[in-house]
Scaffold this active site. Structure first.
Site, PDB file in Angstrom:
ATOM      1  N   THR A  46      78.290  -1.239  -9.940  1.00 52.94           N
ATOM      2  CA  THR A  46      76.956  -0.717 -10.219  1.00 52.94           C
ATOM      3  C   THR A  46      76.259  -0.408  -8.884  1.00 52.94           C
ATOM      4  O   THR A  46      76.662  -0.930  -7.848  1.00 52.94           O
ATOM      5  CB  THR A  46      76.151  -1.714 -11.069  1.00 52.94           C
ATOM      6  OG1 THR A  46      76.105  -2.963 -10.395  1.00 52.94           O
ATOM      7  CG2 THR A  46      76.778  -1.882 -12.451  1.00 52.94           C
ATOM      8  N   THR A  48      73.287  -0.912  -6.937  1.00 53.38           N
ATOM      9  CA  THR A  48      72.775  -1.881  -5.951  1.00 53.38           C
ATOM     10  C   THR A  48      73.844  -2.905  -5.597  1.00 53.38           C
ATOM     11  O   THR A  48      73.974  -3.309  -4.437  1.00 53.38           O
ATOM     12  CB  THR A  48      71.505  -2.581  -6.479  1.00 53.38           C
ATOM     13  OG1 THR A  48      70.515  -1.577  -6.747  1.00 53.38           O
ATOM     14  CG2 THR A  48      70.953  -3.589  -5.480  1.00 53.38           C
ATOM     15  N   CYS A  49      74.614  -3.314  -6.580  1.00 50.26           N
ATOM     16  CA  CYS A  49      75.674  -4.307  -6.348  1.00 50.26           C
ATOM     17  C   CYS A  49      76.719  -3.777  -5.368  1.00 50.26           C
ATOM     18  O   CYS A  49      77.197  -4.515  -4.496  1.00 50.26           O
ATOM     19  CB  CYS A  49      76.332  -4.685  -7.675  1.00 50.26           C
ATOM     20  SG  CYS A  49      75.164  -5.256  -8.927  1.00 50.26           S
ATOM     21  N   SER A  50      77.059  -2.510  -5.507  1.00 53.27           N
ATOM     22  CA  SER A  50      78.091  -1.900  -4.665  1.00 53.27           C
ATOM     23  C   SER A  50      77.577  -1.410  -3.319  1.00 53.27           C
ATOM     24  O   SER A  50      78.329  -1.368  -2.350  1.00 53.27           O
ATOM     25  CB  SER A  50      78.741  -0.716  -5.394  1.00 53.27           C
ATOM     26  OG  SER A  50      79.481  -1.171  -6.502  1.00 53.27           O
ATOM     27  N   LEU A  54      77.083  -6.962  -2.618  1.00 59.80           N
ATOM     28  CA  LEU A  54      78.420  -7.375  -2.178  1.00 59.80           C
ATOM     29  C   LEU A  54      78.695  -6.969  -0.728  1.00 59.80           C
ATOM     30  O   LEU A  54      79.174  -7.803   0.056  1.00 59.80           O
ATOM     31  CB  LEU A  54      79.502  -6.844  -3.119  1.00 59.80           C
ATOM     32  CG  LEU A  54      80.950  -7.175  -2.728  1.00 59.80           C
ATOM     33  CD1 LEU A  54      81.179  -8.672  -2.559  1.00 59.80           C
ATOM     34  CD2 LEU A  54      81.917  -6.591  -3.762  1.00 59.80           C
TER      35      LEU A  54
END
Length: 160
Positions: A46, A48-50, A54
């Site tokens: 997703t 923001t996560c990517s 992370l």
């Protein structure tokens, strides 16, 4: 009830992708007798996560470990195949353990579920980071919804 500092991490089974397929990881084994930094994302791959969450931990993993941390763990409510592939794509190997909470058992037990059904994502977990010492949460940085304000690798480094 939402987990807070001073609480034990609930006992659940997570999954980790290995060369021989998905393997079970018990939270008691993951957090027991160690100092662990864990962070949770609403979903692998997703935006923001990517782009931020992370990658920040991948970049800061060595600095985090240098503060006496035994393990750095990423949690996501996705299946272990997706979480493993995402870790590979993000260069997490050897830096971050990528663990799947596929059915959201840990999220439910911690009281951090997030209903993203309106976006077609179903039940997920709120974004957070935490420091766990011998199974007890000593720091918890819990975001409101899917925001990204307090759960960064930089924030954890400040707290260690």
């Amino acid at each position: 009830m939402t987990i807070t500092q001073g609480d034990k991490v609930p006992a659940v089974t997570l999954k980790e992708m290995t060369g021989s397929g998905p393997q079970s990881v018990e939270t008691a084994d993951l957090f027991g007798g160690k100092k662990v930094v864990a962070f949770c994302v609403p979903g692998a791959f997703t935006p923001t996560c990517s782009a931020k969450h992370l990658p920040g931990f991948v970049q800061k993993a060595d600095a985090i470990r240098a503060k006496g941390v035994d393990d750095v763990v990423c949690l996501a409510i996705n299946d272990p195949f997706v979480v493993g592939a995402w870790g590979d794509q993000q260069g997490a190997a050897g830096k971050i353990r990528m663990l799947a909470d596929g059915s959201g058992d840990l999220a439910k037990a911690m009281g951090v579920e997030l209903d993203l059904s309106a976006l077609g994502l179903g039940m997920r977990a709120r974004r957070y980071s935490m420091i766990v010492e011998d199974g007890t949460v000593t720091r918890l940085n819990l975001e409101d919804g899917v925001g990204f304000e307090v759960s960064s690798a930089e924030k954890i480094l400040e707290q260690l």
